[in-house]
Design an enzyme around this catalytic site. Structure first.
Site, PDB file in Angstrom:
ATOM      1  N   LEU A 145      -1.590  -7.687  -4.044  1.00 16.54           N
ATOM      2  CA  LEU A 145      -0.790  -6.638  -3.438  1.00 16.54           C
ATOM      3  C   LEU A 145      -1.191  -6.534  -1.972  1.00 16.54           C
ATOM      4  O   LEU A 145      -2.327  -6.850  -1.604  1.00 16.54           O
ATOM      5  CB  LEU A 145      -1.024  -5.290  -4.123  1.00 16.54           C
ATOM      6  CG  LEU A 145      -0.673  -5.169  -5.608  1.00 16.54           C
ATOM      7  CD1 LEU A 145      -1.047  -3.768  -6.113  1.00 16.54           C
ATOM      8  CD2 LEU A 145       0.805  -5.440  -5.858  1.00 16.54           C
ATOM      9  N   ASP A 146      -0.272  -6.066  -1.127  1.00 15.03           N
ATOM     10  CA  ASP A 146      -0.597  -5.843   0.274  1.00 15.03           C
ATOM     11  C   ASP A 146      -1.681  -4.779   0.412  1.00 15.03           C
ATOM     12  O   ASP A 146      -1.899  -3.966  -0.499  1.00 15.03           O
ATOM     13  CB  ASP A 146       0.643  -5.369   1.042  1.00 15.03           C
ATOM     14  CG  ASP A 146       1.730  -6.426   1.101  1.00 15.03           C
ATOM     15  OD1 ASP A 146       1.404  -7.617   0.982  1.00 15.03           O
ATOM     16  OD2 ASP A 146       2.906  -6.052   1.265  1.00 15.03           O
ATOM     17  N   ARG A 147      -2.322  -4.761   1.562  1.00 17.43           N
ATOM     18  CA  ARG A 147      -3.403  -3.798   1.807  1.00 17.43           C
ATOM     19  C   ARG A 147      -2.974  -2.360   1.512  1.00 17.43           C
ATOM     20  O   ARG A 147      -3.709  -1.586   0.892  1.00 17.43           O
ATOM     21  CB  ARG A 147      -3.875  -3.894   3.261  1.00 17.43           C
ATOM     22  CG  ARG A 147      -5.023  -2.941   3.592  1.00 17.43           C
ATOM     23  CD  ARG A 147      -5.234  -2.815   5.091  1.00 17.43           C
ATOM     24  NE  ARG A 147      -5.728  -4.049   5.677  1.00 17.43           N
ATOM     25  CZ  ARG A 147      -7.026  -4.346   5.828  1.00 17.43           C
ATOM     26  NH1 ARG A 147      -7.946  -3.493   5.404  1.00 17.43           N
ATOM     27  NH2 ARG A 147      -7.384  -5.477   6.384  1.00 17.43           N
ATOM     28  N   ARG A 242       9.501  -5.299   0.396  1.00 18.05           N
ATOM     29  CA  ARG A 242       9.646  -4.805   1.768  1.00 18.05           C
ATOM     30  C   ARG A 242      10.784  -5.517   2.491  1.00 18.05           C
ATOM     31  O   ARG A 242      11.607  -4.881   3.161  1.00 18.05           O
ATOM     32  CB  ARG A 242       8.322  -4.982   2.515  1.00 18.05           C
ATOM     33  CG  ARG A 242       7.183  -4.199   1.896  1.00 18.05           C
ATOM     34  CD  ARG A 242       5.832  -4.596   2.468  1.00 18.05           C
ATOM     35  NE  ARG A 242       5.712  -4.214   3.865  1.00 18.05           N
ATOM     36  CZ  ARG A 242       4.676  -4.548   4.629  1.00 18.05           C
ATOM     37  NH1 ARG A 242       3.679  -5.272   4.110  1.00 18.05           N
ATOM     38  NH2 ARG A 242       4.617  -4.160   5.872  1.00 18.05           N
TER      39      ARG A 242
END
Length: 310
Positions: A145-147, A242
């Site tokens: 997952l992204d930060r 996104r």
């Protein structure tokens, strides 16, 4: 001589990687010399650096009990300074699924290993139980997952699970459900199939030359010029949600890299991996983070009525 039978956890691991984990007190140069001089045999045959180990293999290490015991001890305390109070949502002998908070990387970037989710899960597993004699595998994430994305991440605890879960993600047999707060009002469910490709380290773009990608979305509720949506991924491209939400002109609230308006006092977006499901194995959920819920409340959402829809 030390004799070890390879456990399921290390099935498929190359000898040099197995030895590096098994003997943390031995320097890398010592590991290579150990193999090069024929001091390791697998099922009676001399092991090579790239020999692949399989569950049930018998490995002989030609070293004294004293040298083996000394080499098993790391030069310093393993995972010293690494936190291990991760939010575990599911665990069995093969996998551990944790709830990732915002602001933490899954994998190390630029050498900051100790603060990553991977380091914390490794420390959790290491401190929770004694590693079986001869077992060298450490937990590894099978997706990311992204930060600033919160929610569920699966870590494989065995080599076999790592391979099987990677294939399950590739074939779409793991169902992934996200909650996303997007700009604008979305009235109908839909599906985005725009192809995606990385155009930089930080941005994925819609392009005909990209990889086939598919995202399904269902609006749950709308307030304050935004919409809370439930999103199901059919594919798993980097930044897929996104990029796809930006493509339909409903970027994630606060996601300035994908065209959202910058919000005063806020430097993050609102995306939460709420559920992971694999038929016959697990169905795991993670509660919405407090910051996400607080944002919804500030926008005028009725959190009490949302509970039954999430």
């Amino acid at each position: 001589m030390i004799q070890i039978v390879i456990a399921d956890a290390d099935d498929g691991k190359q000898i040099h990687k197995w030895l590096r984990l098994l003997l943390p007190g031995m320097p890398l140069s010592g590991i290579h010399k150990f193999i090069r001089t024929g001091r390791i045999k697998v099922n009676g045959k001399r092991g090579k650096r790239d020999t692949v180990l399989h569950a049930g293999d018998t490995v002989n290490l030609y070293m004294t009990d004293e040298d083996y015991a000394a080499s098993r001890k790391p030069k310093r305390e393993k995972y010293a300074g690494v936190k291990s109070n991760v939010d575990v949502r599911y665990e069995d002998d093969e996998v551990v699924i944790v709830n990732k908070p915002a602001g933490i990387l899954v994998h190390a970037a630029d050498g900051d290993y100790a603060s990553t989710l991977q380091a914390q899960v490794e420390a959790y597993v290491y401190r929770k139980r004694d590693t079986a004699e001869g077992q060298a595998f450490t937990p590894a994430p099978v997706h990311r997952l992204d930060r600033n994305t919160t929610g569920l991440v699966i870590f494989a605890k065995t080599s076999r699970a790592a391979r099987e879960l990677a294939e399950a993600f590739q074939s779409g047999r793991i169902e992934k459900t996200y909650l996303a707060l997007v700009a604008g009002t979305v009235r109908k469910a839909g599906r985005v199939t725009a192809a995606l490709a990385r155009v930089s380290d930080e941005v994925t773009a819609v392009t005909a030359q990209g990889k086939e990608s598919a995202t399904n979305y269902v609006p749950i509720s709308a307030a304050g010029g935004t919409t809370l949506m439930k999103i199901h991924l059919e594919t798993g491209r980097t930044h897929q949600i996104r990029a796809h939400m930006a493509h339909i002109r409903h970027p994630l609230v606060g996601d300035v890299k994908y065209g959202a308006r910058r919000e005063q006092g806020n430097s993050t977006f609102y995306l939460h991996a709420a559920q992971l499901k694999k038929d016959g194995d697990f169905s795991v959920t993670a509660p919405m983070p407090r910051a996400f819920a607080a944002k919804l409340q500030a926008l005028g959402y009725d959190l009490a009525t949302l509970d039954g829809k999430l």
